[in-house]
Design an enzyme around this catalytic site. Structure first.
Site, mmCIF file in Angstrom:
data_model
loop_
_atom_site.group_PDB
_atom_site.id
_atom_site.type_symbol
_atom_site.label_atom_id
_atom_site.label_comp_id
_atom_site.label_asym_id
_atom_site.label_seq_id
_atom_site.Cartn_x
_atom_site.Cartn_y
_atom_site.Cartn_z
ATOM 1 N N GLU A 114 -12.676 0.058 -6.623
ATOM 2 C CA GLU A 114 -12.315 -1.141 -6.788
ATOM 3 C C GLU A 114 -13.843 -1.990 -7.520
ATOM 4 O OE1 GLU A 114 -9.686 -2.343 -2.942
ATOM 5 O OE2 GLU A 114 -11.879 -2.968 -2.912
ATOM 6 N N GLU A 153 -4.987 2.709 -1.670
ATOM 7 C CA GLU A 153 -5.203 1.904 -0.285
ATOM 8 C C GLU A 153 -3.939 0.716 -0.333
ATOM 9 O OE1 GLU A 153 -8.708 -0.325 0.098
ATOM 10 O OE2 GLU A 153 -10.080 1.286 -0.620
#
Length: 456
Positions: A178, A364
């Site tokens: 991320e 995720e």
């Protein structure tokens, strides 16, 4: 509005997915390891950030977290007993180089991860390693952190050491988790370490992180010839708040910085022109060849999916004159995130159509709710269980559409230190009593186990 109807899920079975599908859970080093002062580990930016009053909602830190550094065999046993065949984890850079770089790495840190990887393989868990999940060595931050181009070189050196040491056993490598959060939570909003609030700095950080990703790939390939390499992006499906032209245009601008700012350069298109034209003096400094480096071919794209965003035009608000609005009468997690399995279908369909990655992994996906331990020691997290069921139903739909999703990693194996939220928010399939470190599999974990073991 809470929708707990799971009547559709009775037909969901593991055999609905390809036999070689990866099923796992994800964790990250700072969130679970603890032992921040042991075995010559250096200080990270999160150690320093947590020490500043008011940065973490409950005043806590990752100093102990899940004590995974000492309890990892028990945690890997949990993952094995669930029936997973893969395990995603991250390496704490300060455990390898206390000062961020150097001629001699910390052997105790390398030995820990070597034992950890061996433990995965002994349990039939395929290791998926993330090289950077936000715990930058503080010594590098003191020299400018990711805003300093020298940190790119330090990351490549760190990558070289780790891939040489573990590459005989790890074949799946994620360079960064991320990068949007690294750049914008940490350097624009200031809610994550290192707590900087500068749009210009955030954009330079973002660029440098992406360059480090591209430069790390040939290093890993040299050390691990059969490596599979990618990055994990936090991406969102977007909708305009209304049919007004202003909101539609705002959604396009928001998408430019939230999604396309990463997807475009990673796929060889450079930064989006429509966003670049807005940035002005805030635009990052780009060196010759950088865009080619960022576009270095990868083997897969990791997607972290949690929720959609609804976007409205907001002149003068933020960098892009947009704001994310909350619509009424939708189901939300305790974090306030909209529950939208259909949003995952929309997002993955778009990625496959517009960017054609060879493989996609859900690296995720998970939810936080206010868990309660009953008198008999159970955690009946029915909402999280239903969240998991419904998102796997959506994933089955995606796979059936021919979209090349090859694996799913639930966030997370364990309740953990949830960054700025401290220990208030729990994402785990396993409940952690942070006073006693007792582990309890929640109802959601029991469901995942039943699904993975074909007991449904």
């Amino acid at each position: 509005m809470q929708n707990t109807n799971n009547s559709d899920t009775t037909t969901l079975q593991r055999r609905d997915f390809p036999a070689d599908f990866r099923w796992g859970c994800s964790t990250s080093s700072y969130q679970i390891e603890g032992a921040i002062g042991q075995d010559s580990r250096g200080e990270s930016i999160w150690d320093r950030f947590c020490a500043q009053p008011g940065t973490i909602r409950d005043g806590s830190s990752g100093a102990v977290a899940c004590d995974h550094y000492h309890r990892w065999p028990e945690d890997l046993d949990i993952a094995r007993n669930l029936g997973t065949n893969a395990y995603r984890f991250s390496i704490a850079w300060p455990r390898i180089f206390a000062e961020g770089r150097g001629k001699v790495p910390n052997q105790k840190g390398l030995d820990f991860y070597s034992r950890l990887v061996d433990g995965m393989l002994e349990r039939g868990l395929e290791p998926w390693v993330t090289l950077y999940h936000w715990d930058l060595p503080q010594a590098l931050q003191d020299q400018g952190g990711w805003a300093n181009r020298d940190t790119v070189d330090a990351f490549v050196e760190y990558t070289d050491v780790v891939s040489r040491h573990l590459g005989d056993r790890i074949k799946h490598w994620i360079t960064h988790n991320e990068p949007w959060c690294t750049a914008f939570h940490g350097h624009y909003e200031g809610v994550h370490a290192p707590g900087i609030k500068s749009f210009k700095t955030a954009l330079q950080v973002c660029h440098n992180v992406l360059v480090s990703h591209g430069l790390a790939i040939p290093v890993i390939r040299r050390n691990v010839p059969d490596a599979r390499i990618g990055a994990a992006l936090s991406l969102h499906p977007l909708k305009p708040a209304s049919h007004r032209e202003q909101d539609i245009a705002a959604t396009r601008r928001h998408d430019g910085l939230r999604n396309r700012w990463f997807l475009d350069p990673l796929h060889g298109r450079g930064y989006p022109d429509d966003v670049w034209s807005i940035l002005g003096d805030n635009a990052p400094v780009i060196q010759d060849g950088d865009l080619e480096i960022i576009a270095t071919p990868t083997d897969f794209l990791g997607v972290n999916y949690y929720f959609p965003e609804i976007v409205a035009d907001a002149p003068g608000v933020g960098a892009m004159s947009t704001r994310v609005v909350e619509t009424q009468n939708v189901e939300r997690t305790a974090f306030g995130w909209e529950v939208s399995p259909e949003g995952m279908v929309t997002l993955l369909s778009r990625i496959a159509s517009e960017y054609q990655p060879a493989e996609i992994y859900l690296t995720e996906n998970g939810s936080t709710y206010d868990d309660t331990v009953t008198s008999d020691g159970r955690v009946e997290d029915i909402q999280r269980r239903n969240y998991l069921e419904r998102h796997l139903l959506a994933l089955r739909q995606v796979v059936g559409m021919g979209i090349p999703v090859k694996g799913y990693f639930a966030w997370s194996l364990l309740d953990n230190f949830e960054w700025a939220e401290g220990y208030i928010r729990r994402f785990g399939l396993t409940h952690i009593d942070f006073e006693t470190q007792e582990r309890r599999l929640k109802a959601s974990g029991e469901w995942y186990r039943a699904f993975l073991r074909g007991a449904m």
